[in-house]
Design a protein around this motif. Sequence first.
Motif, PDB file in Angstrom:
ATOM      1  N   HIS A  49       0.845  -1.198   0.000  1.00  0.00           N
ATOM      2  CA  HIS A  49       0.000   0.000   0.000  1.00  0.00           C
ATOM      3  C   HIS A  49       0.882   1.251   0.000  1.00  0.00           C
ATOM      4  CE1 HIS A  49      -3.629   2.364   0.857  1.00  0.00           C
ATOM      5  NE2 HIS A  49      -2.825   3.115   1.583  1.00  0.00           N
ATOM      6  N   LEU A  50       0.704   2.091  -1.018  1.00  0.00           N
ATOM      7  CA  LEU A  50       1.395   3.374  -1.065  1.00  0.00           C
ATOM      8  C   LEU A  50       0.488   4.405  -0.425  1.00  0.00           C
ATOM      9  CD1 LEU A  50       3.714   5.220  -2.078  1.00  0.00           C
ATOM     10  CD2 LEU A  50       2.445   5.422  -4.232  1.00  0.00           C
ATOM     11  N   ASN A  51       0.826   4.816   0.797  1.00  0.00           N
ATOM     12  CA  ASN A  51       0.027   5.815   1.515  1.00  0.00           C
ATOM     13  C   ASN A  51       0.065   7.149   0.786  1.00  0.00           C
ATOM     14  OD1 ASN A  51      -0.299   3.855   3.429  1.00  0.00           O
ATOM     15  ND2 ASN A  51       0.743   4.948   5.057  1.00  0.00           N
ATOM     16  N   PHE A  52       1.269   7.584   0.439  1.00  0.00           N
ATOM     17  CA  PHE A  52       1.422   8.816  -0.330  1.00  0.00           C
ATOM     18  C   PHE A  52       2.819   8.913  -0.904  1.00  0.00           C
ATOM     19  CE2 PHE A  52       2.769  10.277   3.901  1.00  0.00           C
ATOM     20  CZ  PHE A  52       3.923  10.966   3.614  1.00  0.00           C
ATOM     21  N   ILE A  53       2.948   9.782  -1.880  1.00  0.00           N
ATOM     22  CA  ILE A  53       4.248  10.159  -2.434  1.00  0.00           C
ATOM     23  C   ILE A  53       4.231  11.681  -2.540  1.00  0.00           C
ATOM     24  CG2 ILE A  53       3.404   9.793  -4.776  1.00  0.00           C
ATOM     25  CD1 ILE A  53       6.277   9.191  -5.618  1.00  0.00           C
ATOM     26  N   THR A  54       5.321  12.296  -2.160  1.00  0.00           N
ATOM     27  CA  THR A  54       5.414  13.749  -2.248  1.00  0.00           C
ATOM     28  C   THR A  54       6.844  14.128  -2.601  1.00  0.00           C
ATOM     29  OG1 THR A  54       4.830  15.824  -1.143  1.00  0.00           O
ATOM     30  CG2 THR A  54       5.920  14.154   0.200  1.00  0.00           C
ATOM     31  N   LEU A  66      12.228  12.876  -3.239  1.00  0.00           N
ATOM     32  CA  LEU A  66      10.942  12.200  -3.287  1.00  0.00           C
ATOM     33  C   LEU A  66      10.743  11.448  -1.983  1.00  0.00           C
ATOM     34  CD1 LEU A  66      10.968  10.738  -6.899  1.00  0.00           C
ATOM     35  CD2 LEU A  66       9.637  12.661  -6.046  1.00  0.00           C
ATOM     36  N   VAL A  67       9.539  11.523  -1.436  1.00  0.00           N
ATOM     37  CA  VAL A  67       9.216  10.854  -0.185  1.00  0.00           C
ATOM     38  C   VAL A  67       8.075   9.886  -0.452  1.00  0.00           C
ATOM     39  CG1 VAL A  67       8.432  11.144   2.195  1.00  0.00           C
ATOM     40  CG2 VAL A  67       9.901  12.883   1.141  1.00  0.00           C
ATOM     41  N   TYR A  68       8.297   8.614  -0.138  1.00  0.00           N
ATOM     42  CA  TYR A  68       7.289   7.572  -0.282  1.00  0.00           C
ATOM     43  C   TYR A  68       6.930   7.072   1.110  1.00  0.00           C
ATOM     44  CZ  TYR A  68       9.103   7.169  -5.069  1.00  0.00           C
ATOM     45  OH  TYR A  68       9.510   7.421  -6.354  1.00  0.00           O
ATOM     46  N   MET A  69       5.659   6.834   1.355  1.00  0.00           N
ATOM     47  CA  MET A  69       5.215   6.233   2.607  1.00  0.00           C
ATOM     48  C   MET A  69       4.468   4.948   2.235  1.00  0.00           C
ATOM     49  SD  MET A  69       5.485   6.721   5.876  1.00  0.00           S
ATOM     50  CE  MET A  69       5.936   8.435   5.942  1.00  0.00           C
ATOM     51  N   LEU A  70       5.019   3.806   2.659  1.00  0.00           N
ATOM     52  CA  LEU A  70       4.486   2.491   2.317  1.00  0.00           C
ATOM     53  C   LEU A  70       3.940   1.798   3.556  1.00  0.00           C
ATOM     54  CD1 LEU A  70       7.576   1.350   0.236  1.00  0.00           C
ATOM     55  CD2 LEU A  70       5.520   2.449  -0.645  1.00  0.00           C
ATOM     56  N   HIS A  71       2.945   0.936   3.364  1.00  0.00           N
ATOM     57  CA  HIS A  71       2.367   0.223   4.502  1.00  0.00           C
ATOM     58  C   HIS A  71       2.258  -1.268   4.203  1.00  0.00           C
ATOM     59  CE1 HIS A  71       0.175  -0.144   8.263  1.00  0.00           C
ATOM     60  NE2 HIS A  71      -0.681  -0.918   7.631  1.00  0.00           N
ATOM     61  N   ASN A  72       2.556  -2.072   5.223  1.00  0.00           N
ATOM     62  CA  ASN A  72       2.427  -3.529   5.168  1.00  0.00           C
ATOM     63  C   ASN A  72       1.255  -3.898   6.070  1.00  0.00           C
ATOM     64  OD1 ASN A  72       2.690  -6.293   5.933  1.00  0.00           O
ATOM     65  ND2 ASN A  72       4.813  -6.278   5.247  1.00  0.00           N
TER      66      ASN A  72
END
Length: 80
Positions: A49-54, A66-72
């Motif tokens: 799950h990609l919470n967000f990218i900014t 680039l900042v990626y926030m991923l969830h397991n």
Amino acid sequence: MNELLDRLQRNFDISDINVRNPAMTTLKTGKDSAETLLRELRAREGYTHLNFITCIDYIETGIFTLVYMLHNYTSRHTLG
């Protein structure tokens, strides 16, 4: 989580690992290994799950991050 971070450090150019709380960790990697790292996290580590990218633009120096926030969902862990 320590096993995952050890594995990532062995296989990718990551730095600045910061365990913010038991459910969230952040790290940095260079542009040359970012895509491969993201694919590895999705395919083998369950971060689907990609919470967000900014993007953070340091316009004065001509650099952006680039900042990626991923969830397991299985481990209920977030990785930035």
